[in-house]
Structure formats: C-alpha cells, structure tokens
Design a protein around this motif. Sequence first.
Motif, PDB file in Angstrom:
ATOM      1  N   ALA A 113      -7.324  35.443  18.638  1.00  0.00           N
ATOM      2  CA  ALA A 113      -6.983  36.752  18.664  1.00  0.00           C
ATOM      3  C   ALA A 113      -6.977  37.193  20.182  1.00  0.00           C
ATOM      4  O   ALA A 113      -7.678  36.611  21.128  1.00  0.00           O
ATOM      5  CB  ALA A 113      -8.260  37.441  18.121  1.00  0.00           C
ATOM      6  N   ILE A 114      -6.366  38.195  20.455  1.00  0.00           N
ATOM      7  CA  ILE A 114      -6.097  38.773  21.823  1.00  0.00           C
ATOM      8  C   ILE A 114      -6.576  40.262  21.984  1.00  0.00           C
ATOM      9  O   ILE A 114      -6.147  41.005  21.072  1.00  0.00           O
ATOM     10  CB  ILE A 114      -4.535  38.724  22.173  1.00  0.00           C
ATOM     11  CG1 ILE A 114      -4.021  37.192  22.217  1.00  0.00           C
ATOM     12  CG2 ILE A 114      -4.343  39.364  23.591  1.00  0.00           C
ATOM     13  CD1 ILE A 114      -2.451  37.170  22.378  1.00  0.00           C
ATOM     14  N   ASP A 129     -14.925  40.174  16.861  1.00  0.00           N
ATOM     15  CA  ASP A 129     -14.980  39.794  15.535  1.00  0.00           C
ATOM     16  C   ASP A 129     -15.956  38.182  15.393  1.00  0.00           C
ATOM     17  O   ASP A 129     -16.570  37.919  14.557  1.00  0.00           O
ATOM     18  CB  ASP A 129     -13.991  39.628  14.795  1.00  0.00           C
ATOM     19  CG  ASP A 129     -13.217  41.119  14.400  1.00  0.00           C
ATOM     20  OD1 ASP A 129     -14.226  41.833  14.424  1.00  0.00           O
ATOM     21  OD2 ASP A 129     -12.171  41.288  14.038  1.00  0.00           O
ATOM     22  N   CYS A 130     -15.261  37.306  16.298  1.00  0.00           N
ATOM     23  CA  CYS A 130     -15.990  36.146  16.364  1.00  0.00           C
ATOM     24  C   CYS A 130     -17.622  36.248  16.973  1.00  0.00           C
ATOM     25  O   CYS A 130     -18.426  35.319  16.362  1.00  0.00           O
ATOM     26  CB  CYS A 130     -15.291  35.096  17.311  1.00  0.00           C
ATOM     27  SG  CYS A 130     -13.706  34.571  16.375  1.00  0.00           S
ATOM     28  N   GLU A 143     -18.602  32.540   8.599  1.00  0.00           N
ATOM     29  CA  GLU A 143     -17.479  33.339   9.109  1.00  0.00           C
ATOM     30  C   GLU A 143     -16.679  32.665  10.386  1.00  0.00           C
ATOM     31  O   GLU A 143     -15.340  32.549  10.257  1.00  0.00           O
ATOM     32  CB  GLU A 143     -17.670  34.655   9.419  1.00  0.00           C
ATOM     33  CG  GLU A 143     -18.100  35.512   8.097  1.00  0.00           C
ATOM     34  CD  GLU A 143     -18.999  36.933   8.778  1.00  0.00           C
ATOM     35  OE1 GLU A 143     -19.040  37.735   7.616  1.00  0.00           O
ATOM     36  OE2 GLU A 143     -19.213  36.910   9.581  1.00  0.00           O
ATOM     37  N   ILE A 144     -17.472  32.033  11.138  1.00  0.00           N
ATOM     38  CA  ILE A 144     -17.047  31.321  12.175  1.00  0.00           C
ATOM     39  C   ILE A 144     -16.328  30.238  11.898  1.00  0.00           C
ATOM     40  O   ILE A 144     -14.985  29.807  12.531  1.00  0.00           O
ATOM     41  CB  ILE A 144     -17.881  31.163  13.514  1.00  0.00           C
ATOM     42  CG1 ILE A 144     -17.248  30.755  14.880  1.00  0.00           C
ATOM     43  CG2 ILE A 144     -18.973  30.139  13.085  1.00  0.00           C
ATOM     44  CD1 ILE A 144     -16.497  32.045  15.280  1.00  0.00           C
ATOM     45  N   ILE A 145     -16.703  29.418  10.775  1.00  0.00           N
ATOM     46  CA  ILE A 145     -16.079  28.101  10.416  1.00  0.00           C
ATOM     47  C   ILE A 145     -14.683  28.622   9.686  1.00  0.00           C
ATOM     48  O   ILE A 145     -13.650  28.037  10.068  1.00  0.00           O
ATOM     49  CB  ILE A 145     -16.943  27.381   9.227  1.00  0.00           C
ATOM     50  CG1 ILE A 145     -18.173  26.841   9.888  1.00  0.00           C
ATOM     51  CG2 ILE A 145     -16.068  26.300   8.900  1.00  0.00           C
ATOM     52  CD1 ILE A 145     -19.315  26.507   8.992  1.00  0.00           C
ATOM     53  N   GLU A 146     -14.594  29.703   9.129  1.00  0.00           N
ATOM     54  CA  GLU A 146     -13.481  30.035   8.343  1.00  0.00           C
ATOM     55  C   GLU A 146     -12.567  30.641   9.713  1.00  0.00           C
ATOM     56  O   GLU A 146     -11.257  30.131   9.465  1.00  0.00           O
ATOM     57  CB  GLU A 146     -13.550  31.470   7.303  1.00  0.00           C
ATOM     58  CG  GLU A 146     -14.333  30.898   6.079  1.00  0.00           C
ATOM     59  CD  GLU A 146     -14.779  32.092   5.215  1.00  0.00           C
ATOM     60  OE1 GLU A 146     -14.504  33.273   5.781  1.00  0.00           O
ATOM     61  OE2 GLU A 146     -14.782  32.000   4.089  1.00  0.00           O
ATOM     62  N   ARG A 147     -13.035  31.437  10.474  1.00  0.00           N
ATOM     63  CA  ARG A 147     -12.283  31.818  11.473  1.00  0.00           C
ATOM     64  C   ARG A 147     -11.484  30.989  12.459  1.00  0.00           C
ATOM     65  O   ARG A 147     -10.348  30.854  12.668  1.00  0.00           O
ATOM     66  CB  ARG A 147     -12.939  32.947  12.341  1.00  0.00           C
ATOM     67  CG  ARG A 147     -13.308  34.221  11.509  1.00  0.00           C
ATOM     68  CD  ARG A 147     -13.816  35.139  12.632  1.00  0.00           C
ATOM     69  NE  ARG A 147     -13.294  35.630  13.660  1.00  0.00           N
ATOM     70  CZ  ARG A 147     -12.413  36.813  13.531  1.00  0.00           C
ATOM     71  NH1 ARG A 147     -12.220  37.219  12.316  1.00  0.00           N
ATOM     72  NH2 ARG A 147     -11.685  37.043  14.635  1.00  0.00           N
ATOM     73  N   VAL A 148     -12.176  29.911  12.733  1.00  0.00           N
ATOM     74  CA  VAL A 148     -11.767  28.652  13.740  1.00  0.00           C
ATOM     75  C   VAL A 148     -10.665  27.781  12.797  1.00  0.00           C
ATOM     76  O   VAL A 148      -9.448  27.776  13.211  1.00  0.00           O
ATOM     77  CB  VAL A 148     -12.790  27.926  14.263  1.00  0.00           C
ATOM     78  CG1 VAL A 148     -12.265  26.693  14.825  1.00  0.00           C
ATOM     79  CG2 VAL A 148     -13.604  28.683  15.046  1.00  0.00           C
ATOM     80  N   SER A 149     -11.127  27.291  11.664  1.00  0.00           N
ATOM     81  CA  SER A 149     -10.357  26.509  10.895  1.00  0.00           C
ATOM     82  C   SER A 149      -8.819  26.976  10.335  1.00  0.00           C
ATOM     83  O   SER A 149      -8.376  26.392  10.262  1.00  0.00           O
ATOM     84  CB  SER A 149     -11.199  25.974   9.534  1.00  0.00           C
ATOM     85  OG  SER A 149     -11.465  26.802   8.781  1.00  0.00           O
TER      86      SER A 149
END
Length: 229
Positions: free
Chosen positions: A27-28, A44-45, A52-58
């Motif tokens: 995200a920017i 958000d991260c 959530e961070i696993i989902e956001r990264v993957s």
Amino acid sequence: MFTCPICHSELTELDSEQQATCTFCGAIEETGYICPNGHYQCEDCRMATQTEIIERVSLNTKITDPIAIANLIMKHPSFNPYGVEHHELVAAACLAAMRNLNIKNINDIKLTAAIKRGNKIPYGACGSMGTCGACVSAGIAIGILTNSNYLKDQERNLTIRTTANALLKLTELGGPRCCKFSTYSSILAVWETATNELNMNLPPLSVMCDFQGILKECHLEKCPYYEKR
C-alpha cells in the motif's frame, strides 16, 4: 526514537510528508518517517494481528521466494518468537510464492482457506500431540495444490507424506522447540514434494535463519540454518 520493525534501524524524520510503499502489503500512503534502508509499514499493517499480517502479505506480495516471504512476515511486531501463528504461515508463504512464479493458479480463496486450516492447530501440539503445526501447514499446502480429501488416494498420501517429511526434519535436529526451524523445514518439505512429486519447475531454496542467536532456545551451530556472522 522510532525503529524499523524489519531491520531495526532508527527511522529518519522527514522535513515534509512524502509517499512511501508498505514493505508488507504494498500500500502507498503519506508518511513523516522513513527507514534509511527503504522499509516502511502502513498504518493497517502496523495495527495488524498475526493472522491479518499473514493475509495482507500473502495476498499482495510479489516475492517469489517462500523463505523470504516467511522471514518478512515473522519480522512483523505482532509475531511472537514461538506461537500458533507459525501454523498458518507455511502454507500461505509457499502458495503465495508459487502464485508469483506463475507455477500454479493460486487465488485469494485458496490462500485464505490455507490460513484458516492452519488456524485450527492448537498451541504446543509438537509437545503434546506429536505433530508440529508448521509441519501440518506443509501438508495443508500440498492438500490445497492437489485438491486432496480423505476419500482420495494419491493426493491424500502425498499430503500426509509431506507432513511426515517435515516432521522428520524436526526430529533430526532434536532438542526443544524452534518455530523458525520448523517453519523453514516445513517450507523445504513443500518445495521438495512440489518439485519431485508434482513435477513443478521451482527454483532451489537457500535458507539462513534471520533470527539466529536471538531466541531463547536457539540451537546455534547445531542448526543447519545457523551461520556465524
């Protein structure tokens, strides 16, 4: 003083806000602080839980190396040195890397399904149930790739064998837990199965632990992923 969660360098305060790209999800957004090595985590991260961070990264990463994906996620501030979050991580990192390599059609539904399956494995399973959650996550990855279920023959056997191979890697090391070792070994087990049994043209993996010497139960020179620095 604010430090980077990825490399632990002191953040540089900018004279005025500028755009930065989140190292975790891509995200920017505008920021007044930046890591001198170029790392940044969006709001958000920054507030994300382990799942959530696993989902956001993957779901968003372009990285093609599952070890690099896992290392990035494990450096997030919410990630514990040891914990159930590693049970969700292995399958997600492997499937995301395969998607980015254009080896297999891995969509968001399959990725989130893999994470949800790993979330069901209880804490401390390696010591109380005889199976490590990270190793089971290796089986989850193969199960997703082959559409395995309990009524199938080869797919079911391959899924079980992948978990078994990952578990054997843990027993070869011996000693108390190390969730990082378990994660790396389980990713390698997935890669071996996908390469040798599913005939996927995957690049070889190289592993050096990014957390060596930091964890209380670190196996140090006994661990094949340890390298003196």
